[in-house]
Design a protein around this motif. Structure first.
Motif, PDB file in Angstrom:
ATOM      1  N   CYS A 169       0.888  -1.182   0.000  1.00  0.00           N
ATOM      2  CA  CYS A 169       0.000   0.000   0.000  1.00  0.00           C
ATOM      3  C   CYS A 169       0.914   1.217   0.000  1.00  0.00           C
ATOM      4  O   CYS A 169       1.233   1.766   1.061  1.00  0.00           O
ATOM      5  CB  CYS A 169      -0.874   0.024   1.248  1.00  0.00           C
ATOM      6  SG  CYS A 169      -1.709  -1.527   1.587  1.00  0.00           S
ATOM      7  N   ALA A 170       1.314   1.649  -1.163  1.00  0.00           N
ATOM      8  CA  ALA A 170       2.508   2.490  -1.233  1.00  0.00           C
ATOM      9  C   ALA A 170       2.260   3.990  -1.388  1.00  0.00           C
ATOM     10  O   ALA A 170       3.126   4.795  -1.052  1.00  0.00           O
ATOM     11  CB  ALA A 170       3.390   2.026  -2.376  1.00  0.00           C
ATOM     12  N   ALA A 171       1.089   4.368  -1.909  1.00  0.00           N
ATOM     13  CA  ALA A 171       0.892   5.778  -2.235  1.00  0.00           C
ATOM     14  C   ALA A 171       0.667   6.604  -0.970  1.00  0.00           C
ATOM     15  O   ALA A 171       0.087   6.094  -0.015  1.00  0.00           O
ATOM     16  CB  ALA A 171      -0.304   5.924  -3.173  1.00  0.00           C
ATOM     17  N   PRO A 172       1.094   7.861  -0.911  1.00  0.00           N
ATOM     18  CA  PRO A 172       1.752   8.629  -1.987  1.00  0.00           C
ATOM     19  C   PRO A 172       3.249   8.363  -2.148  1.00  0.00           C
ATOM     20  O   PRO A 172       3.860   8.950  -3.024  1.00  0.00           O
ATOM     21  CB  PRO A 172       1.508  10.070  -1.558  1.00  0.00           C
ATOM     22  CG  PRO A 172       1.401  10.010  -0.081  1.00  0.00           C
ATOM     23  CD  PRO A 172       0.809   8.680   0.260  1.00  0.00           C
ATOM     24  N   GLY A 173       3.850   7.531  -1.342  1.00  0.00           N
ATOM     25  CA  GLY A 173       5.196   7.087  -1.677  1.00  0.00           C
ATOM     26  C   GLY A 173       6.316   7.467  -0.736  1.00  0.00           C
ATOM     27  O   GLY A 173       7.486   7.235  -1.051  1.00  0.00           O
ATOM     28  N   GLY A 174       5.994   8.032   0.406  1.00  0.00           N
ATOM     29  CA  GLY A 174       7.038   8.434   1.347  1.00  0.00           C
ATOM     30  C   GLY A 174       7.913   7.260   1.754  1.00  0.00           C
ATOM     31  O   GLY A 174       9.142   7.351   1.760  1.00  0.00           O
ATOM     32  N   LYS A 175       7.262   6.143   2.062  1.00  0.00           N
ATOM     33  CA  LYS A 175       8.044   4.993   2.508  1.00  0.00           C
ATOM     34  C   LYS A 175       8.736   4.312   1.337  1.00  0.00           C
ATOM     35  O   LYS A 175       9.851   3.812   1.487  1.00  0.00           O
ATOM     36  CB  LYS A 175       7.164   4.023   3.298  1.00  0.00           C
ATOM     37  CG  LYS A 175       6.630   4.667   4.572  1.00  0.00           C
ATOM     38  CD  LYS A 175       6.038   3.680   5.529  1.00  0.00           C
ATOM     39  CE  LYS A 175       5.331   4.393   6.675  1.00  0.00           C
ATOM     40  NZ  LYS A 175       4.118   5.122   6.233  1.00  0.00           N
ATOM     41  N   ASP A 207      -0.597   0.167  -5.071  1.00  0.00           N
ATOM     42  CA  ASP A 207      -1.639   0.846  -4.298  1.00  0.00           C
ATOM     43  C   ASP A 207      -2.935   0.728  -5.070  1.00  0.00           C
ATOM     44  O   ASP A 207      -2.963   0.968  -6.276  1.00  0.00           O
ATOM     45  CB  ASP A 207      -1.284   2.321  -4.059  1.00  0.00           C
ATOM     46  CG  ASP A 207      -2.131   2.930  -2.946  1.00  0.00           C
ATOM     47  OD1 ASP A 207      -1.600   3.181  -1.853  1.00  0.00           O
ATOM     48  OD2 ASP A 207      -3.342   3.147  -3.175  1.00  0.00           O
ATOM     49  N   THR A 208      -3.991   0.369  -4.379  1.00  0.00           N
ATOM     50  CA  THR A 208      -5.248   0.101  -5.081  1.00  0.00           C
ATOM     51  C   THR A 208      -5.814   1.348  -5.751  1.00  0.00           C
ATOM     52  O   THR A 208      -6.513   1.264  -6.751  1.00  0.00           O
ATOM     53  CB  THR A 208      -6.287  -0.483  -4.097  1.00  0.00           C
ATOM     54  OG1 THR A 208      -7.433  -0.875  -4.832  1.00  0.00           O
ATOM     55  CG2 THR A 208      -6.702   0.543  -3.069  1.00  0.00           C
ATOM     56  N   ARG A 226      -4.005   7.853  -6.605  1.00  0.00           N
ATOM     57  CA  ARG A 226      -2.889   7.954  -5.673  1.00  0.00           C
ATOM     58  C   ARG A 226      -1.622   7.313  -6.255  1.00  0.00           C
ATOM     59  O   ARG A 226      -0.505   7.747  -5.964  1.00  0.00           O
ATOM     60  CB  ARG A 226      -3.254   7.325  -4.328  1.00  0.00           C
ATOM     61  CG  ARG A 226      -4.227   8.204  -3.535  1.00  0.00           C
ATOM     62  CD  ARG A 226      -4.767   7.486  -2.307  1.00  0.00           C
ATOM     63  NE  ARG A 226      -3.764   7.227  -1.282  1.00  0.00           N
ATOM     64  CZ  ARG A 226      -3.464   8.065  -0.296  1.00  0.00           C
ATOM     65  NH1 ARG A 226      -4.068   9.222  -0.202  1.00  0.00           N
ATOM     66  NH2 ARG A 226      -2.553   7.737   0.598  1.00  0.00           N
ATOM     67  N   ASP A 273       1.707  -1.145   4.783  1.00  0.00           N
ATOM     68  CA  ASP A 273       1.394   0.136   5.435  1.00  0.00           C
ATOM     69  C   ASP A 273      -0.071   0.453   5.147  1.00  0.00           C
ATOM     70  O   ASP A 273      -0.388   1.162   4.200  1.00  0.00           O
ATOM     71  CB  ASP A 273       2.328   1.221   4.875  1.00  0.00           C
ATOM     72  CG  ASP A 273       2.202   2.539   5.626  1.00  0.00           C
ATOM     73  OD1 ASP A 273       1.948   2.508   6.845  1.00  0.00           O
ATOM     74  OD2 ASP A 273       2.342   3.598   4.987  1.00  0.00           O
ATOM     75  N   ASP A 321      -5.833  -4.642  -5.946  1.00  0.00           N
ATOM     76  CA  ASP A 321      -6.337  -4.753  -4.587  1.00  0.00           C
ATOM     77  C   ASP A 321      -5.360  -5.632  -3.817  1.00  0.00           C
ATOM     78  O   ASP A 321      -5.230  -6.828  -4.090  1.00  0.00           O
ATOM     79  CB  ASP A 321      -7.739  -5.378  -4.623  1.00  0.00           C
ATOM     80  CG  ASP A 321      -8.279  -5.650  -3.227  1.00  0.00           C
ATOM     81  OD1 ASP A 321      -7.540  -5.426  -2.241  1.00  0.00           O
ATOM     82  OD2 ASP A 321      -9.437  -6.089  -3.127  1.00  0.00           O
ATOM     83  N   GLY A 322      -4.674  -5.040  -2.883  1.00  0.00           N
ATOM     84  CA  GLY A 322      -3.613  -5.742  -2.165  1.00  0.00           C
ATOM     85  C   GLY A 322      -4.091  -6.980  -1.419  1.00  0.00           C
ATOM     86  O   GLY A 322      -3.304  -7.898  -1.180  1.00  0.00           O
TER      87      GLY A 322
HETATM   88  C1  LIG Z   1      -1.341   4.828   4.908  1.00  0.00           C
HETATM   89  S1  LIG Z   1      -1.541   4.937   3.186  1.00  0.00           S
HETATM   90  C2  LIG Z   1       0.037   4.473   2.590  1.00  0.00           C
HETATM   91  C3  LIG Z   1       1.101   5.527   2.731  1.00  0.00           C
HETATM   92  C4  LIG Z   1       2.392   5.202   2.020  1.00  0.00           C
HETATM   93  N1  LIG Z   1       2.907   3.912   2.415  1.00  0.00           N
HETATM   94  C5  LIG Z   1       3.438   6.243   2.229  1.00  0.00           C
HETATM   95  O1  LIG Z   1       4.320   6.039   3.075  1.00  0.00           O
HETATM   96  O2  LIG Z   1       3.407   7.281   1.564  1.00  0.00           O
HETATM   97  C6  LIG Z   1      -2.566   3.588   2.791  1.00  0.00           C
HETATM   98  C7  LIG Z   1      -2.763   3.340   1.325  1.00  0.00           C
HETATM   99  O3  LIG Z   1      -3.436   2.111   1.169  1.00  0.00           O
HETATM  100  C8  LIG Z   1      -4.151   2.156  -0.030  1.00  0.00           C
HETATM  101  N2  LIG Z   1      -5.112   1.049  -0.004  1.00  0.00           N
HETATM  102  C9  LIG Z   1      -6.328   0.996   0.567  1.00  0.00           C
HETATM  103  N3  LIG Z   1      -6.882  -0.204   0.369  1.00  0.00           N
HETATM  104  C10 LIG Z   1      -5.998  -0.937  -0.339  1.00  0.00           C
HETATM  105  C11 LIG Z   1      -6.010  -2.249  -0.872  1.00  0.00           C
HETATM  106  N4  LIG Z   1      -7.045  -3.051  -0.688  1.00  0.00           N
HETATM  107  N5  LIG Z   1      -4.946  -2.657  -1.559  1.00  0.00           N
HETATM  108  C12 LIG Z   1      -3.871  -1.842  -1.733  1.00  0.00           C
HETATM  109  N6  LIG Z   1      -3.820  -0.590  -1.273  1.00  0.00           N
HETATM  110  C13 LIG Z   1      -4.870  -0.146  -0.580  1.00  0.00           C
HETATM  111  C14 LIG Z   1      -4.747   3.543  -0.028  1.00  0.00           C
HETATM  112  O4  LIG Z   1      -5.035   3.951  -1.356  1.00  0.00           O
HETATM  113  C15 LIG Z   1      -3.614   4.362   0.610  1.00  0.00           C
HETATM  114  O5  LIG Z   1      -2.852   4.998  -0.370  1.00  0.00           O
END
Ligand SMILES: C[S@@+](CC[C@H](N)C(=O)[O-])C[C@H]1O[C@@H](n2cnc3c(N)ncnc32)[C@H](O)[C@@H]1O
Lengths: 372, 269
Positions: free
Chosen positions: A169-175, A192-193, A197, A243, A225-226
């Motif tokens: 779950c990578a967006a917006p990408g800080g990690k 990221d789903t 984003r 994340d 979908d993760g």
């Molecule tokens: C906490 S944020 C991630 C922040 C990111 N890791 C960073 O450090 O910038 C959670 C992310 O999970 C994504 N998300 C939600 N449901 C998801 C799913 N089923 N599969 C994959 N990503 C999902 C959201 O779109 C959101 O961008």
């Protein structure tokens, strides 16, 4: 009549606060008021140093009073809270990424950190803000502003040379960007789903990382979908970052827009622990035996943190026959306790809790290792 | 010092200053000691080179008539030498007016001794302040008297600021007039009130009452919030560390400055 303004009776931010008052005062006890005032006040950022940039950013930031909290051994600027130096702990020096620690007389296994990650912060109590980063001669930005506590899960992932890594779950990408700073990853899967984003994430990567590091040979960006990842790609990755989406506590008490506590999103909010569990299980399946999974959130909620991890460990075993061990992150909290406040006595994982003088977090993290 | 005062006496005779009414002898007659008389001289001549000397005696008389003793008269004149410039008739009007708004003997002396600047305020201005407190803030006649007695400096403050402070405490904190009086609200700076209130509010220890005046938690009394020194406030009411509050104050200062800037730029648009 300045104060009798017409606001909706229960804006999502106050619903969030009501909810947190009820759950977190029980969970954190005496600590809650102090965390609460920090959540409601201006947060602090950290500047993740971009190793791909050509400018001498860290020197500039140091001249402004910052320090790289991971590598700068200068501790003068950071008065320590609780005293009691522990024998054998060399604090906040990480030219050697292997640290031995000894807490309560009991020997802890060494904790290795991902290499080359640098993050500048202003000292404890200093509320100076960072200026926006400027592009260098190759149009790459010198640093990325993010919650400095978000760097910790990436550090604790212990990325090593040649690893295959999944950021579920990578967006917006800080990690993602933090992980890329290690320059050790052989192949990185970024997912990221959310399509929009994911686009933002692409933009972020392109503003920080040279094109030659963003080719199909070393990077794949997807919008799946993760929760379904285990069905696609099992036992593949050395490191998996999960994340998950959560109640984003800080955002929820500050911002009415796009707030998970708005009435229209009640269902989504109630489903969060289930989604988190499914994502973590998918991450566990995607890791190879011996591989490690980092679960992280930016909420204080026990139900979204410890309970999810507990259930995942249980279900991984019951349903998939995967045995896991929890990796002790206490050495990490020892190393960085001058920069962050950690929640005391969590029986599973570690959590950075906000405090006015060190207003980072909340960040929860728990690291699992696949034994089978 | 006797020698000194004699010298001074001679000097002023020599310099032919128009000190027809104000002499050391007359001062001694009023009960001033030699040293005090010296000091009176000094303060008089520090105001516009002594040109006010002709009012000085009447000012002194008026203050004595109020029942103040020589040493408090001296002290208040050192605090507020402008009083020498006020004509006797005006001074008398102002004193009468203060009586009219309810400052009886005793409180009148105390207010004048503690805040002599109140006698530099015109009758018209004081009436305006009283009307403001009655009409804009709905204080009772007695409450207005209490305010003038406890926080006389209000008469020289910017009334729009006073109104803002009142509204903040009334609407944002949900505190009624009677409690404002009890806590001597107008003695405290808005920033200090706001900072303590916001700190408590963000810690979850203070709530704005709803339309029916109800809150889920019991708010601390305004009086206990304002009158405690910082250590006591932090220890007993906010239950926070000095470090937290110190950072919080700096954050608030910046927040408010930025709000003002934004507000300013909206107005300019
Ligand atoms: C906490 S944020 C991630 C922040 C990111 N890791 C960073 O450090 O910038 C959670 C992310 O999970 C994504 N998300 C939600 N449901 C998801 C799913 N089923 N599969 C994959 N990503 C999902 C959201 O779109 C959101 O961008």
């Amino acid at each position: 009549e300045k104060w009798a303004a017409t606001r909706p009776k229960y804006p999502p931010t106050s619903l969030a606060l009501q909810h947190f008052d009820a759950t977190y005062s029980a969970q954190l006890g005496q600590l809650w008021p102090s965390v609460r005032v920090a959540l409601l006040s201006e947060r602090k950022y950290g500047a993740l140093l971009n190793n791909f940039s050509h400018d001498a950013i860290l020197e500039d930031l140091r001249a402004k009073g910052c320090r790289d909290f991971i590598n700068d051994t200068d501790t003068v600027a950071q008065p320590c809270l609780e005293e009691g130096p522990v024998a054998g702990v060399k604090e906040e020096s990480s030219d050697v990424p292997v640290k031995k620690s000894d807490i309560d007389g009991q020997q802890l296994s060494p904790l290795r950190l991902s290499p080359h990650i640098k993050c500048a912060v202003f000292p404890r109590g200093d509320i100076t803000r960072f200026k926006p980063a400027r592009p260098d001669m190759h149009k790459l930005l010198g640093y990325y502003l993010m919650d400095a506590a978000s760097v910790l899960p990436c550090l604790a992932m212990d990325v090593q040379e040649g690893h295959n890594v999944l950021d579920l779950c990578a967006a917006p990408g800080g990690k993602t960007l933090t992980l890329l700073q290690t320059q050790s990853i052989r192949f990185l899967c970024v997912n990221d789903t959310s399509v929009s984003r994911t686009l933002r994430l692409r933009k972020v990567l392109h503003s920080y990382v040279p094109k030659e590091f963003l080719t199909e040979r070393n990077l794949r960006i997807t919008s799946f979908d993760g929760t379904k990842w285990g069905e696609i790609e099992r036992e593949t990755f050395d490191r998996v970052l999960v994340d998950v989406p959560c109640t984003t506590d800080r955002h929820s008490v500050i911002e009415d827009d796009n707030n998970i506590f708005s009435k229209t999103r009640t269902g989504e909010r109630r489903r969060l622990p289930q989604v988190q569990l499914e994502l973590l299980l998918a991450g566990i399946e995607a890791a190879c035996p011996g591989g490690e999974i980092m679960y992280s959130t930016c909420t204080l909620s026990q139900i979204q943190n410890l309970s999810v991890v507990e259930q995942a460990i249980h279900l991984a075993r019951e349903k998939h026959g995967i045995r896991l061990e929890v990796v002790d992150l206490r050495p990490l909290t020892r190393m960085f306790r001058k920069t962050f406040h950690f929640a005391p006595d969590l029986h599973l994982g570690e959590m950075v809790i906000p405090h006015l003088a060190a207003n980072f977090g909340p960040i929860y993290m728990c690291k699992l290792r696949r034994l089978t | 010092s006797t020698l000194q005062s004699t010298q001074r006496y001679n000097r002023s005779q020599l310099s032919e200053k128009p000190v027809t009414e104000l002499s050391l002898r007359s001062l001694a007659g009023m009960g001033f000691t030699d040293i005090q008389a010296e000091q009176i001289y000094e303060t008089v001549f520090n105001v516009r080179g002594g040109s006010v000397a002709k009012h000085a005696l009447s000012t002194l008389t008026a203050l004595f008539v109020l029942g103040l003793n020589p040493s408090s008269v001296l002290k208040l004149l050192q605090k507020c030498p402008e009083l020498y410039t006020v004509k006797e008739s005006l001074l008398q009007q102002r004193i009468d007016n203060l009586r009219k708004v309810g400052l009886g003997e005793g409180s009148l002396q105390r207010v004048v001794a503690h805040y002599p600047q109140i006698l530099t305020v015109t009758v018209k201005k004081l009436k305006h302040v009283v009307a403001f407190l009655r009409e804009k803030c709905l204080f009772t006649v007695q409450q207005v008297t209490d305010i003038l007695r406890d926080s006389p400096a209000i008469v020289l403050e910017d009334l729009s600021q006073v109104e803002y402070k009142f509204q903040y405490v009334y609407f944002r904190m949900g505190v009624k007039q009677a409690e404002m009086i009890k806590s001597r609200l107008f003695r405290f700076a808005l920033d200090e009130i706001r900072c303590r209130h916001c700190f408590l509010e963000r810690r979850g220890l203070y709530q704005t009452p709803d339309k029916k005046g109800q809150t889920v938690i019991i708010n601390p009394q305004l009086d206990s919030i304002l009158s405690a020194d910082q250590d006591t406030f932090l220890r007993t009411i906010a239950k926070a560390s000095a470090e937290e509050y110190e950072v919080f104050q700096r954050l608030m200062d910046r927040e408010w400055q930025e709000e003002e800037k934004m507000y300013g730029s909206f107005e300019a648009d």
